[in-house]
Design an enzyme around this catalytic site. Sequence first.
Site, PDB file in Angstrom:
ATOM      1  CE  LYS A 277      -3.982  -1.856   2.543  1.00  0.00           C
ATOM      2  NZ  LYS A 277      -5.237  -1.428   1.650  1.00  0.00           N
ATOM      3  NE  ARG A 351     -11.637  -9.362  -1.409  1.00  0.00           N
ATOM      4  CZ  ARG A 351     -12.049  -8.341  -2.182  1.00  0.00           C
ATOM      5  NH1 ARG A 351     -12.451  -8.768  -3.540  1.00  0.00           N
ATOM      6  NH2 ARG A 351     -11.758  -7.230  -1.843  1.00  0.00           N
TER       7      ARG A 351
HETATM    8  N1  BES Z   1      -7.893  -3.671   4.605  1.00  0.00           N
HETATM    9  C1  BES Z   1      -8.364  -3.031   3.009  1.00  0.00           C
HETATM   10  C2  BES Z   1      -9.496  -2.269   3.249  1.00  0.00           C
HETATM   11  C3  BES Z   1      -9.424  -1.041   4.105  1.00  0.00           C
HETATM   12  C4  BES Z   1      -9.215   0.240   3.416  1.00  0.00           C
HETATM   13  C5  BES Z   1      -9.897  -0.872   5.340  1.00  0.00           C
HETATM   14  C6  BES Z   1      -9.357   1.168   4.244  1.00  0.00           C
HETATM   15  C7  BES Z   1     -10.095   0.176   5.963  1.00  0.00           C
HETATM   16  C8  BES Z   1      -9.658   1.166   5.442  1.00  0.00           C
HETATM   17  C9  BES Z   1      -8.284  -4.043   2.324  1.00  0.00           C
HETATM   18  O1  BES Z   1      -7.629  -5.557   2.718  1.00  0.00           O
HETATM   19  C10 BES Z   1      -7.887  -3.856   0.975  1.00  0.00           C
HETATM   20  O2  BES Z   1      -6.724  -3.410   0.956  1.00  0.00           O
HETATM   21  N2  BES Z   1      -8.724  -4.135   0.074  1.00  0.00           N
HETATM   22  C11 BES Z   1      -8.409  -3.529  -1.392  1.00  0.00           C
HETATM   23  C12 BES Z   1      -9.439  -4.662  -2.253  1.00  0.00           C
HETATM   24  C13 BES Z   1      -8.772  -4.279  -3.731  1.00  0.00           C
HETATM   25  C14 BES Z   1      -7.186  -4.742  -3.932  1.00  0.00           C
HETATM   26  C15 BES Z   1      -9.835  -5.216  -4.469  1.00  0.00           C
HETATM   27  C16 BES Z   1      -9.040  -2.028  -1.740  1.00  0.00           C
HETATM   28  O3  BES Z   1     -10.006  -1.668  -0.943  1.00  0.00           O
HETATM   29  O4  BES Z   1      -8.365  -1.133  -2.186  1.00  0.00           O
HETATM   30 ZN    ZN Z   2      -5.588  -5.344   1.940  1.00  0.00          ZN
END
Ligand code: BES
Ligand code: ZN
Length: 497
Positions: A277, A351
């Site tokens: 990230k 997921r």
């Molecule tokens: N933990 C994150 C989602 C998240 C984002 C939680 C901001 C709390 C605050 C999750 O694991 C994630 O990174 N999701 C991705 C999914 C995508 C790669 C399909 C996202 O939301 O960008």
């Molecule tokens: Zn993630």
Amino acid sequence: MKHSFALLSAQKKIPCLVVPSYKGDSLKRHSFIASLSDIDRAYALGSLSRFSGETLETLLLFLPSDPAIALLIVGLGEKSKWNNRTLVKASRKVISALKQARIKKAGLLCADWSVSGLTLERALEVFSSNAELADYEFNRYKEKPKDGWPSVDELIYLAPQSNAAKIKSALQTGFTIGQYTNLARDLANTPGGDMTPKILASEAKRQAEKAGARVTVLTEADMKKRGMGAILGVSKGSKEPAQLIVIEYAHPSAKKQKPLVYIGKGITFDSGGLHLKPSSSMDEMHMDMSGGAAVVGAVCAISKLALKTRVIGIVPAVENMPSGESFRPGDVLVSLSGKTIEVVSPDAEGRVVLADAFTFAEDFSPRMVVDLATLTGAVTVALGHHASALLTPDEAFAKHLQLVAEQSGDYLWPLPMWEEYEQDIRGAVGDILNAGKNREAGTINGGMFLYQFAKKFPKWAHIDIASTMTTSTDQVLAKGASGSGVRLLIELARQGS
Ligand code: BES
Ligand code: ZN
Ligand code: ZN
């Protein structure tokens, strides 16, 4: 904080009395104002001439005849708009105003807080639980100030004797709900280095023992034996071993019931893995176990409240890290269900770990499964911070959950789960993609993925709490983790299905 009951006649002995006022109310007629001496009343009414009663407006008055006695006037807004939601905020505001003024003990005139459609006890339960939430601050890592942390020691609920027993029990329930929501906030606020999967498991054990519930933890070796390739796949990049935490509670009268199963995403730190990230998106990712924390908090609370039900909490606790051993984009993981997961994004890890937790849950023959997960950033784009997303193919269940949500204070809003969306996650090499091919419908894709592993449950709902993971400024709560979902899961267990 102590929540105690006293007779109305005790009000004169309490150093601070909280007086709520609707917009346009004439406080002149308020029984407490009327009972003041002429000098105090004239002073109070003079100051009140500038008070309009807008929602959450506060005015603190110290009486001229005895400056040790204070009145905290709290605006409740328009009477016609006073409801469950405004009660939540106003009760928090009372505590935040008392904290700011460093007042430790205050009295509440109970009748003034009733809401139409709610019994007085229920309104006071909402008050006491939200008072606990507003009193909470995460200061474990800070030096204690010389004069201590601003917190309220005691709230005294003033009512006639005829209500005493019911009110006392409602206050105790509200206190427990607030305390366990704060436990979830503590777990989520703790930095990732101090809240690894192992620490989360041992905290869950400690708390469950105190609350009378039972915890078992599956190690990586146990998971390997069972074939939990999805959880183990995400965990590969981290030095911290994954843990599958299982908390069980059954009331003696419900031991043979099919259980409610609550499943919480327990990513103790989500770096994004090899899809690292950007730094601005990573700083809150120690809270990516908020769903798991909510499940731990809720099951412990349900046990403490001795609800007549059987509940099982399941938390796959895993750290998602980049390293030479991390799972890669393109890898295919064999899940416990036998279905294969084609990894599009190592950052869509929640997921993946939930998939194995779902299949594991089948062993318990649940009558209902609800999962809570900080699953997608997209949910905040859709809903802002005022609601979590609710995804279920079962419309009647969705309606029930939305009602329970409204009563609990953890608000939900539905998104569709039409089969048209299924094609977005159909795999090329494996059975199911862990992410869509583009940025469209991110939250629905997350739900659709989970649905592939939930088809054997008689009732199932997924709640994406990424949008409510942290508090927002209008909530009158300390910055940081919100404890989202704890109150919802407790209320759901209370109401059954
Ligand atoms: N933990 C994150 C989602 C998240 C984002 C939680 C901001 C709390 C605050 C999750 O694991 C994630 O990174 N999701 C991705 C999914 C995508 C790669 C399909 C996202 O939301 O960008
Ligand atoms: Zn993630
Ligand atoms: Zn995540």
